[in-house]
Scaffold this motif. Sequence first.
Motif, mmCIF file in Angstrom:
data_model
loop_
_atom_site.group_PDB
_atom_site.id
_atom_site.type_symbol
_atom_site.label_atom_id
_atom_site.label_comp_id
_atom_site.label_asym_id
_atom_site.label_seq_id
_atom_site.Cartn_x
_atom_site.Cartn_y
_atom_site.Cartn_z
ATOM 1 N N SER A 21 0.837 -1.193 0.000
ATOM 2 C CA SER A 21 0.000 0.000 0.000
ATOM 3 C C SER A 21 0.875 1.248 0.000
ATOM 4 O O SER A 21 2.060 1.212 0.383
ATOM 5 C CB SER A 21 -0.908 0.017 1.232
ATOM 6 O OG SER A 21 -0.149 0.184 2.413
ATOM 7 N N SER A 23 0.526 3.732 1.992
ATOM 8 C CA SER A 23 0.842 4.079 3.375
ATOM 9 C C SER A 23 2.052 3.298 3.881
ATOM 10 O O SER A 23 2.891 3.832 4.607
ATOM 11 C CB SER A 23 -0.374 3.841 4.280
ATOM 12 O OG SER A 23 -0.797 2.507 4.207
ATOM 13 N N SER A 26 5.121 4.768 2.335
ATOM 14 C CA SER A 26 5.387 6.055 2.973
ATOM 15 C C SER A 26 6.103 5.874 4.304
ATOM 16 O O SER A 26 7.026 6.624 4.637
ATOM 17 C CB SER A 26 4.072 6.810 3.169
ATOM 18 O OG SER A 26 4.277 8.010 3.887
ATOM 19 N N ARG A 27 5.687 4.862 5.083
ATOM 20 C CA ARG A 27 6.328 4.636 6.383
ATOM 21 C C ARG A 27 7.788 4.228 6.217
ATOM 22 O O ARG A 27 8.649 4.627 6.994
ATOM 23 C CB ARG A 27 5.558 3.574 7.150
ATOM 24 C CG ARG A 27 4.200 4.071 7.650
ATOM 25 C CD ARG A 27 3.401 2.977 8.327
ATOM 26 N NE ARG A 27 1.988 3.370 8.367
ATOM 27 C CZ ARG A 27 0.980 2.655 7.882
ATOM 28 N NH1 ARG A 27 1.230 1.472 7.331
ATOM 29 N NH2 ARG A 27 -0.246 3.085 7.957
ATOM 30 N N ARG A 63 4.000 14.988 5.926
ATOM 31 C CA ARG A 63 3.486 13.709 6.419
ATOM 32 C C ARG A 63 3.815 13.523 7.882
ATOM 33 O O ARG A 63 3.039 13.019 8.661
ATOM 34 C CB ARG A 63 4.050 12.561 5.578
ATOM 35 C CG ARG A 63 3.418 12.423 4.219
ATOM 36 C CD ARG A 63 3.769 11.088 3.595
ATOM 37 N NE ARG A 63 5.170 11.038 3.217
ATOM 38 C CZ ARG A 63 5.646 11.468 2.054
ATOM 39 N NH1 ARG A 63 4.849 11.993 1.166
ATOM 40 N NH2 ARG A 63 6.938 11.386 1.781
ATOM 41 N N ARG A 124 -3.668 11.299 9.210
ATOM 42 C CA ARG A 124 -3.247 9.904 9.028
ATOM 43 C C ARG A 124 -4.414 9.032 8.574
ATOM 44 O O ARG A 124 -4.250 8.095 7.784
ATOM 45 C CB ARG A 124 -2.693 9.416 10.360
ATOM 46 C CG ARG A 124 -2.245 7.978 10.425
ATOM 47 C CD ARG A 124 -1.475 7.815 11.725
ATOM 48 N NE ARG A 124 -1.201 6.447 12.071
ATOM 49 C CZ ARG A 124 -0.515 6.098 13.153
ATOM 50 N NH1 ARG A 124 -0.061 7.036 13.980
ATOM 51 N NH2 ARG A 124 -0.279 4.834 13.414
ATOM 52 N N GLU A 150 -7.403 8.233 -0.151
ATOM 53 C CA GLU A 150 -6.798 6.927 0.061
ATOM 54 C C GLU A 150 -5.608 6.726 -0.880
ATOM 55 O O GLU A 150 -4.569 6.182 -0.477
ATOM 56 C CB GLU A 150 -7.850 5.836 -0.146
ATOM 57 C CG GLU A 150 -7.407 4.442 0.276
ATOM 58 C CD GLU A 150 -8.527 3.424 0.089
ATOM 59 O OE1 GLU A 150 -8.868 2.737 1.058
ATOM 60 O OE2 GLU A 150 -9.059 3.331 -1.044
ATOM 61 N N GLY A 153 -2.375 7.980 0.279
ATOM 62 C CA GLY A 153 -1.757 7.316 1.418
ATOM 63 C C GLY A 153 -2.561 7.321 2.682
ATOM 64 O O GLY A 153 -2.135 6.778 3.701
ATOM 65 N N GLY A 154 -3.743 7.955 2.674
ATOM 66 C CA GLY A 154 -4.579 7.972 3.864
ATOM 67 C C GLY A 154 -5.428 6.714 3.973
ATOM 68 O O GLY A 154 -5.449 5.877 3.071
ATOM 69 N N ARG A 155 -6.105 6.589 5.090
ATOM 70 C CA ARG A 155 -6.982 5.435 5.293
ATOM 71 C C ARG A 155 -8.363 5.943 5.699
ATOM 72 O O ARG A 155 -8.475 6.917 6.451
ATOM 73 C CB ARG A 155 -6.414 4.507 6.359
ATOM 74 C CG ARG A 155 -7.063 3.137 6.334
ATOM 75 C CD ARG A 155 -6.331 2.141 7.211
ATOM 76 N NE ARG A 155 -6.817 0.790 6.944
ATOM 77 C CZ ARG A 155 -6.183 -0.080 6.183
ATOM 78 N NH1 ARG A 155 -5.037 0.246 5.619
ATOM 79 N NH2 ARG A 155 -6.678 -1.280 5.971
#
Length: 345
Positions: A21, A23, A26-27, A63, A124, A150, A153-155
Motif C-alpha cells: 500500500s 501508506s 510512505s512509512r 506527512r 493519518r 486513500e 496514502g490515507g486510510r
Amino acid sequence: MPHAARPTVTLHDVAAAAGVSVSTASRVLGGSSRTVAPEYQERVLAAAATLRYTADASARAMRRASDSITLIVDDLTTPSIGMVVAAMEREARTAGAFVTVSSTGGTPDRQLETVRRLRALRPRAIVLTSSRLDADLVGGRLLGELRAYERDGGRVVIVGDTDMPFDSISFDNHAAARALGAYVAETGHREVVILAGDVARANVTTRATGFIEGLRAGGVAPDSIRVVHCEVSRRGGSEAIRGSLGGFTDVDAVLAANDLIAVGAMSALRAAGVSVPADVSVTGFDDIQLAVDVMPRLTTVALPLADAGAEAIRLAVREGTEPAHLTMSGHLVVRDSALPRTRPR
C-alpha cells in the motif's frame, strides 16, 4: 546539450512496484517510527532503488507533521457520539496518534466539503460516522474524494451502514430492536406507541421496523401499534408525547428509537400525571449513561459504542489493504422503566 529530464517517480509508483500500500511505502521511505514488517521494508527499498525514487523533503515533512486521525460526525452533542470519541482517543494514544473531530450536521454537502478541506491537512486517517453513507451521495463526489485521499496514502474507516469500499463498522439495529419488541410483547403489553425519530435517519428507521416485527411476532395486533415520528432528541420525545396525550387512554408501552427520546417521553408522561412504569412502560435504545441516571432506570438496548470507537482506530492504523467489514450486535438490558402487564386489556 542539456539532458532530457528524468520522468518523475512518485510514491505510488514505488508502492505499486513493491506490491504494498502507499501508506506502507510512505512509512518505509518517510522515516516513520511505526514498525513495518522486514519483508515489506526490503521490497519497498529495492523498488525505490530500482526506480531511483527521491522523496520530496517538503512532502515528507508534511506527512510527519500530522499524526492525527480525524473523526467526522453528524452531531457532536449526542451522548452516543461522546462514548465513541472517548474510546477513540484512548485507543489512539496507544498508537501514537491523536483524534480531531469535525461536525457536519449530517448533510451530504457538508460531509463532502469537510472531507475536501481535511485532505489538505493530510491526517493519518479519516473516520466518518453517520447512520448511512452511500456511494451515490452528492453524485458520487464524496466517494471520489475519499478514494483520492486513500490514493494519497490515507486510510478511511466508516462507522455506520455503507456500501462504500472502505473499512466499516455497522450495528445490527434491526435484530436488537426486534428482540426488544418481542420482549415488550411477551411481558403482556398490547397497545404500543413507537417514537420512531426522524424518518430520514436510517438507524432509527431500522429500529422502528425491528420494533414492529418483534411486537407482531409476540402477538400485538397491527392496528394496536402506532408510529410517531419526532426529532431525535430529548425534546423530540417530550413533544411527541405531549402531542399524543389525547390518545393515551389504552396505551401501555412506549418504545423509543433512542434513549434521549425515551427520557423526554418519560418526562412528558410524568408531567401529565402518567406513572412510569405503573401505567405505561417506556424503553429506549443505545444504553447511554443517562439511561441509568434517570428514575426509573431505563430498559434499553445496549450497543457496543465504545468498542466501535476503539475498533475504528485499530482499523485506521492497521497494515491490511483489503477492506474489513464488521457488524456489532446489541443486547437487551432490562431495568425499571418497563413493567410486565398482568391485568386484562
